[in-house]
Write an enzyme that holds these catalytic residues in place. Structure first.
Site, PDB file in Angstrom:
ATOM      1  N   HIS A 252      44.989  39.599  39.985  1.00  0.00           N
ATOM      2  CA  HIS A 252      44.282  38.309  40.025  1.00  0.00           C
ATOM      3  C   HIS A 252      43.875  37.787  38.654  1.00  0.00           C
ATOM      4  CE1 HIS A 252      40.875  41.174  40.139  1.00  0.00           C
ATOM      5  NE2 HIS A 252      40.166  40.201  39.580  1.00  0.00           N
ATOM      6  N   ASP A 253      43.712  38.659  37.672  1.00  0.00           N
ATOM      7  CA  ASP A 253      43.334  38.209  36.327  1.00  0.00           C
ATOM      8  C   ASP A 253      44.483  38.323  35.330  1.00  0.00           C
ATOM      9  OD1 ASP A 253      40.761  37.306  36.718  1.00  0.00           O
ATOM     10  OD2 ASP A 253      39.866  39.278  36.481  1.00  0.00           O
TER      11      ASP A 253
ATOM     12  N   LYS B  21      44.759  36.236  32.045  1.00  0.00           N
ATOM     13  CA  LYS B  21      43.894  36.467  30.877  1.00  0.00           C
ATOM     14  C   LYS B  21      44.604  37.218  29.762  1.00  0.00           C
ATOM     15  CE  LYS B  21      39.563  36.102  33.322  1.00  0.00           C
ATOM     16  NZ  LYS B  21      38.291  36.723  33.748  1.00  0.00           N
TER      17      LYS B  21
ATOM     18  N   HIS C 283      43.318  30.495  32.465  1.00  0.00           N
ATOM     19  CA  HIS C 283      44.002  31.746  32.804  1.00  0.00           C
ATOM     20  C   HIS C 283      44.660  31.691  34.182  1.00  0.00           C
ATOM     21  CE1 HIS C 283      40.414  32.767  35.209  1.00  0.00           C
ATOM     22  NE2 HIS C 283      41.143  33.711  35.776  1.00  0.00           N
TER      23      HIS C 283
ATOM     24  N   HIS D 258      41.949  31.874  43.410  1.00  0.00           N
ATOM     25  CA  HIS D 258      40.745  32.667  43.621  1.00  0.00           C
ATOM     26  C   HIS D 258      39.504  32.121  42.899  1.00  0.00           C
ATOM     27  CE1 HIS D 258      41.795  34.500  39.750  1.00  0.00           C
ATOM     28  NE2 HIS D 258      40.635  35.133  39.742  1.00  0.00           N
ATOM     29  N   HIS D 259      39.663  31.002  42.158  1.00  0.00           N
ATOM     30  CA  HIS D 259      38.493  30.348  41.570  1.00  0.00           C
ATOM     31  C   HIS D 259      38.215  28.978  42.205  1.00  0.00           C
ATOM     32  CE1 HIS D 259      37.396  33.268  38.619  1.00  0.00           C
ATOM     33  NE2 HIS D 259      38.631  33.323  38.130  1.00  0.00           N
TER      34      HIS D 259
ATOM     35  N   ASP E  59      35.999  39.371  44.359  1.00  0.00           N
ATOM     36  CA  ASP E  59      35.899  39.370  42.902  1.00  0.00           C
ATOM     37  C   ASP E  59      34.456  39.141  42.438  1.00  0.00           C
ATOM     38  OD1 ASP E  59      37.052  39.688  40.455  1.00  0.00           O
ATOM     39  OD2 ASP E  59      37.752  37.630  40.273  1.00  0.00           O
TER      40      ASP E  59
END
Length: 539
Positions: free
Chosen positions: A376-377, A380, A405, A431-432, A460
């Site tokens: 998920h990240d 970044k 990101h 997811h944000h 998260d």
């Protein structure tokens, strides 16, 4: 008799279905006539006769209505000796229509016998009614009666054999469809045992009471029991060599040497094949039923499809394992870039799996979501360390860089055809997002955000709040859960918040199992309350 005739008659076998009554394996012959003397004479003439080792068992009805009752009680009647004129001049003919059109029984052989041929001319009856023979009662001597019955029984036998084979093939198709839907070796093994019961026409409880069996699979001599029933249940998930039965191992060794990998002796059968990927696969079963040639043919066809299913599953498993390895390496790469080490990715993936199951997603989808969430990240990877690991608040420019990101990560994976990686791309992008539409990058509202993104958003943030980061201390549980209650319907899907609050202990247990000993967790800078002054790295 010609050679073709010999082959044809050699293949005649007693029908497998419908089953005979308990203790009664004879041919059922129904006499339908309103004259008692006809019943007596017929049974007297044919007493003691048999065909293919099976005796003639007579049933009696004295009217068309009585015949309907008898047929309802005995659906395995082979031949009907039917009078035409009984209650009415055409009651026998109407019974024929009832049998063929309402009962949909096209298997039973119907022989019309009449003492009044003028009321039912042979040519007219044969053309208009689905009967198999037409006789006048006066012409039926013992010899002619026997010839007529044997001919009818032979036809009945051929029809039931064809029907059984057709039903067997239908079960093979249905079983194969079920087998190919199995997405794990264990489920495939269970499916094989379950469908085997149907293929062999065993009763539903036969696997537990009359049959014992197991399936095993493995590579380089390390085959493990995937599924087991009966006495073999205690060996589930154990290596096959631990089975303490010389009979089982002997049968499996015999199966290895057979051309088609199938061996059967009395009530013990074994099947073996080596897949294209090099795995050894075994099936062993014991049943209280003798297998005939038809059973063997059906089983060989079934096992051919099963072997293809194993091959496909092993190939897919190899592809999935490679995909998992790639995703895990990407997740590990992201963790290593953080100022601290930790188990953020592992915890989030476990939270995601638990929430997916509680939400009602299937086991397979939950597992895929668990794996995909580890990336998920990923975006970044393009964020400078000076921003990613900055302990203090972010300025507006840095905050915009952090928000980029999601698009970066999505662009890296979006063109993949892999279901797992496509799911990971979706999670990265969504997811944000927030339930109230105030999230990024698209400002989606409510269920416009895919459930995968909504689940990962909760997991998260839950992990971000409950663990120490370079920019904040870990919150206590009361504060964490109070925050989610406050943000229900704002930041988070209310349904998912309810799941979190109703299952607090299970989520806390995951944290306890995977929390960082140092008390500091790496990972993304997630959404925190307004007083955090943009000290997080994602909002």
């Amino acid at each position: 008799m010609t050679g073709n005739d010999e082959i044809l008659f050699k293949d005649e076998i007693p029908p497998l279905a419908p089953a005979q009554s308990a203790g009664d394996d004879g041919w059922k012959i129904l006499i339908v006539d309103d004259e008692a003397d006809v019943h007596s004479v017929t049974t007297y003439m044919l007493a003691g006769q048999e065909y293919r080792g099976r005796k003639f068992n007579f049933l009696h009805a004295y009217s068309a209505e009585e015949a309907k009752i008898v047929l309802a009680e005995h659906p395995d009647v082979a031949v009907i000796l039917l009078d035409v004129v009984m209650e009415t001049d055409d009651s026998g003919l109407l019974l024929v229509k009832y049998i063929r059109e309402e009962m949909n029984d096209y298997t039973v052989r119907i022989i019309l016998r009449t003492g009044q041929p003028g009321k039912a001319p042979a040519a007219k009856v044969i053309l208009e009614y689905d009967i198999d023979d037409y006789k006048e009662k006066t012409e039926l001597t013992l010899e002619k009666m026997l010839v007529t019955l044997i001919s009818a029984l032979r036809s009945y036998n051929f029809i039931t054999t064809i029907e059984n084979n057709r039903n067997g093939l239908r079960r093979i198709i249905e079983a194969s469809s079920d087998i190919f839907e199995r997405q794990s070796l264990q489920k495939l093994g269970c499916g094989v045992l379950s469908q085997l019961t149907s293929i062999l026409q065993l009763k539903k409880d036969a696997v537990l009471t009359q049959a014992s069996g197991l399936t095993a699979s493995g590579i380089k001599g390390e085959s493990v029991i995937l599924a087991a029933t009966g006495e073999f249940s205690k060996y589930l998930e154990k290596p096959i060599h631990q089975i303490q039965s010389e009979m089982v191992h002997r049968a499996l060794d015999r199966a290895r040497t057979q051309p088609h990998g199938f061996y059967c002796e009395e009530d013990k059968c074994a099947w073996y094949f080596q897949s294209k990927t090099g795995s050894d696969n075994f099936l062993y079963f014991e049943i209280s039923k003798d297998l005939d040639e038809n059973d063997h043919d059906l089983l060989e066809l079934f096992f051919t499809n099963v072997s293809l299913a194993f091959d496909n599953l092993y190939l897919n498993k190899g592809i999935e394992d490679t995909q998992k390895e790639v995703i895990f390496h990407m997740a590990e790469t992201m963790e290593c870039r953080s100022a601290e080490t930790g188990s953020h990715v592992r915890r989030v993936s476990e939270y995601v799996r638990l929430m997916a199951l509680k939400y009602g997603l299937g086991e397979e989808q939950a597992e895929m979501l668990k794996l995909a969430s580890t990336a998920h990240d990923l975006g970044k990877i393009g964020i400078p360390d000076s921003i990613l690991n900055k302990p203090g608040p972010l300025n507006p420019e840095e905050y915009d860089i952090i928000k980029s990101h999601v698009q970066r990560g999505y662009d890296l994976l979006v063109n993949s055809t892999s279901p797992i990686i496509k799911t990971a791309a979706r999670i990265i992008l969504l997811h944000h997002e927030r339930w109230d539409g105030q999230g990024y990058p698209q400002g989606l509202v409510g269920e416009e955000t895919h459930i995968h993104g909504r689940i990962v958003a909760v997991a998260d943030v839950f992990d971000a709040l409950s663990n120490k980061r370079v920019y904040h201390q870990a919150w206590n549980w009361d504060k964490v859960f109070a925050y989610f209650l406050e943000e229900s319907g704002k930041h988070f899907d209310p349904c998912l918040v309810d799941i979190l609050l109703e299952n607090k202990e299970e989520f806390m247990a995951i944290w306890e199992e995977y929390h960082d000993e140092c008390g500091v967790c790496s990972g993304s800078r997630e959404a925190l309350p307004a007083d955090s002054a943009r000290s997080d790295r994602s909002e």
